[in-house]
Scaffold this active site. Structure first.
Site, PDB file in Angstrom:
ATOM      1  N   HIS A 405       0.695  -1.007   0.049  1.00 32.05           N
ATOM      2  CA  HIS A 405      -0.025   0.046  -0.180  1.00 32.05           C
ATOM      3  C   HIS A 405       0.699   1.253  -0.012  1.00 32.05           C
ATOM      4  O   HIS A 405       0.407   2.389  -0.291  1.00 32.05           O
ATOM      5  CB  HIS A 405      -0.945  -0.035   1.215  1.00 32.05           C
ATOM      6  CG  HIS A 405      -2.392   0.654   1.035  1.00 32.05           C
ATOM      7  ND1 HIS A 405      -2.470   1.697   0.048  1.00 32.05           N
ATOM      8  CD2 HIS A 405      -3.499   0.589   1.580  1.00 32.05           C
ATOM      9  CE1 HIS A 405      -3.624   2.047  -0.088  1.00 32.05           C
ATOM     10  NE2 HIS A 405      -4.349   1.531   0.871  1.00 32.05           N
ATOM     11  N   ARG A 406       2.154   1.306   0.313  1.00 28.95           N
ATOM     12  CA  ARG A 406       3.077   2.481   0.253  1.00 28.95           C
ATOM     13  C   ARG A 406       3.242   2.829  -1.275  1.00 28.95           C
ATOM     14  O   ARG A 406       3.488   3.949  -1.284  1.00 28.95           O
ATOM     15  CB  ARG A 406       4.222   1.988   0.780  1.00 28.95           C
ATOM     16  CG  ARG A 406       4.380   1.637   2.331  1.00 28.95           C
ATOM     17  CD  ARG A 406       5.554   1.351   3.018  1.00 28.95           C
ATOM     18  NE  ARG A 406       5.977   0.096   2.293  1.00 28.95           N
ATOM     19  CZ  ARG A 406       7.242  -0.414   2.288  1.00 28.95           C
ATOM     20  NH1 ARG A 406       8.095  -0.090   3.403  1.00 28.95           N
ATOM     21  NH2 ARG A 406       7.601  -1.707   1.653  1.00 28.95           N
TER      22      ARG A 406
END
Length: 432
Positions: A405-406
């Site tokens: 998700h980064r």
């Protein structure tokens, strides 16, 4: 030689303190600071150290007796003419006992990073629970040693009588903690799993894991701890794909070529990576940049007797379905025969894990860092799908896209799986 009484020292406001253990017997040679008896109050247990060196002539108390400050514990034969007028014995005064040199003989010459972490964690633990120390059966010398090492005694398992913590327990605890990796010592506050002696419940067998399994475990654990992982689920109607695949396998049988569903998954993923290049990338170590790769190498998870192996199909975007069929089959065979070279396991930009041949409805694959996404494929199933007029049987394939998700947000992941579903539902799109 002269007889000297050894009395209960000042123990603060405690009274009627119980004798729970006697550590010496008549005739024992005792050195200064050797523990004689263990007392326990409502708040703490404490060992009473000998103020002098000598021989125990008689013991004036027994286990279960209640004593106060000034009561006689035992009589010593000693050459020392004078006893100290007052011997303080409390948690605070214990540190005045001169055993620093003894405690430090097990201590490294320099304070390591791991040890500093242990000290800081111990201080934090005591701040959170200031009574932790008082709940432990340990003498002043052991408590002094624990303070020297920065060890929270409430975390140390005692091997002495009645669970009393002795010096060897503290040393063993420190050695065990310092033998772990720094990342484990820091641990982001994650408590260690308890060790269980399963043999108490029945017969057991300890089997060594293969090197592949051990390496996989380390890599997966590292990924799980470091990657904020999210999984996007979707499904594709592969009814047409399956009909086309079976037709081609009949035609290619004479050439010894077999197209598995995996071949089409690879082509669909290649199309997705070309359309959404952020999935064919890695996070820069500085966290401020993204590394976009101009090549597409697809890792395919292969089950072997020794564990999961992920060989890599290089330049998958430059190969057609027949070429991918031959290469994927060859890599899978080499993986099971343990004949892969190291180069065949490196350089993947995206991984596919297909459990369709085994079963299951869905699963959450872990990202194979430094990649930023992985596609999990489960077993296709026949479902009745309404086409606006009637229900018809269709072959539905479950998809699971896990991503970092980064590097990728949810909307991008949804678009990617939607793209995969459309491509898999219409094989003609693989040619675009």
């Amino acid at each position: 030689m002269m007889k000297e009484k050894v009395c209960v020292p000042d123990i603060g406001e405690a009274s009627d303190v119980e004798v729970i253990e006697i550590l010496v017997k008549q005739g024992d040679q005792v050195s200064r600071d050797d523990s004689l008896v263990v007392l326990e109050s409502d708040k703490a247990s404490m060992e009473i150290p000998s103020p002098v060196e000598g021989v125990v002539e008689s013991i004036e108390v027994k286990v279960g007796d209640k004593v106060d400050a000034g009561d006689t514990i035992l009589v010593m034969l000693t050459e020392i003419k004078e006893l100290p007028q007052e011997i303080e014995h409390s948690e605070e005064v214990a540190s005045s006992i001169d055993i620093v040199s003894e405690a430090r003989q097990h201590r490294p010459e320099t304070v390591t990073q791991q040890e500093a972490v242990l000290q800081e964690q111990s201080r934090e633990n005591l701040d959170r629970d200031p009574t932790a120390k008082s709940k432990v059966h340990a003498g002043p010398s052991v408590r002094k040693q624990a303070r020297e090492y920065g060890v929270d005694l409430s975390r140390v398992t005692g091997s002495g009588n009645f669970g009393r913590v002795i010096k060897e327990d503290v040393v063993a605890y420190v050695k065990n903690r310092l033998s772990q990796q720094v990342s484990d010592a820091v641990g982001a506050g994650i408590p260690a799993m308890p060790e269980v002696d399963f043999s108490k419940f029945g017969e057991v067998e300890v089997v060594s894991r293969s090197r592949i399994q051990q390496a996989s475990a380390r890599n997966l654990h590292r990924s799980w701890l470091n990657i904020p992982l999210v999984t996007q689920f979707d499904q594709a109607d592969i009814t047409g794909l399956e009909s086309f695949r079976k037709e081609q396998n009949i035609r290619l049988a004479e050439q010894g070529i077999k197209m598995t569903p995996l071949v089409f998954f690879i082509r669909a993923v290649v199309s997705g990576l070309q359309t959404y290049p952020q999935f064919n990338a890695s996070l820069h170590p500085d966290g401020e940049h993204i590394i976009h790769k101009k090549y597409i190498n697809i890792g395919i998870a292969v089950e072997t007797e020794d564990g999961l192996v992920v060989p890599v199909i290089r330049d998958a975007d430059k190969k057609g379905l027949i070429a991918l069929a031959g290469e994927s089959a060859n890599l899978a065979r080499q993986a099971r025969e343990k004949s892969l070279n190291i180069d065949a396991l490196q350089g993947a930009t995206f991984t596919i894990s297909s459990l369709g041949g085994i079963g299951g409805t869905s699963f959450t694959p872990l990202v194979n860092a430094p990649e930023v996404a992985i596609l999990g494929v489960s077993r296709a199933r026949i479902e009745a799908v309404y086409d606006g007029e009637d229900f018809k049987p269709r072959t539905i394939l479950p998809l699971a896209l896990s991503y970092d998700h980064r590097a990728i947000d949810g909307a991008e992941a949804a678009r990617f799986t939607d793209h995969l579903a459309r491509v898999l539902s219409d094989t003609r799109l693989m040619l675009l």
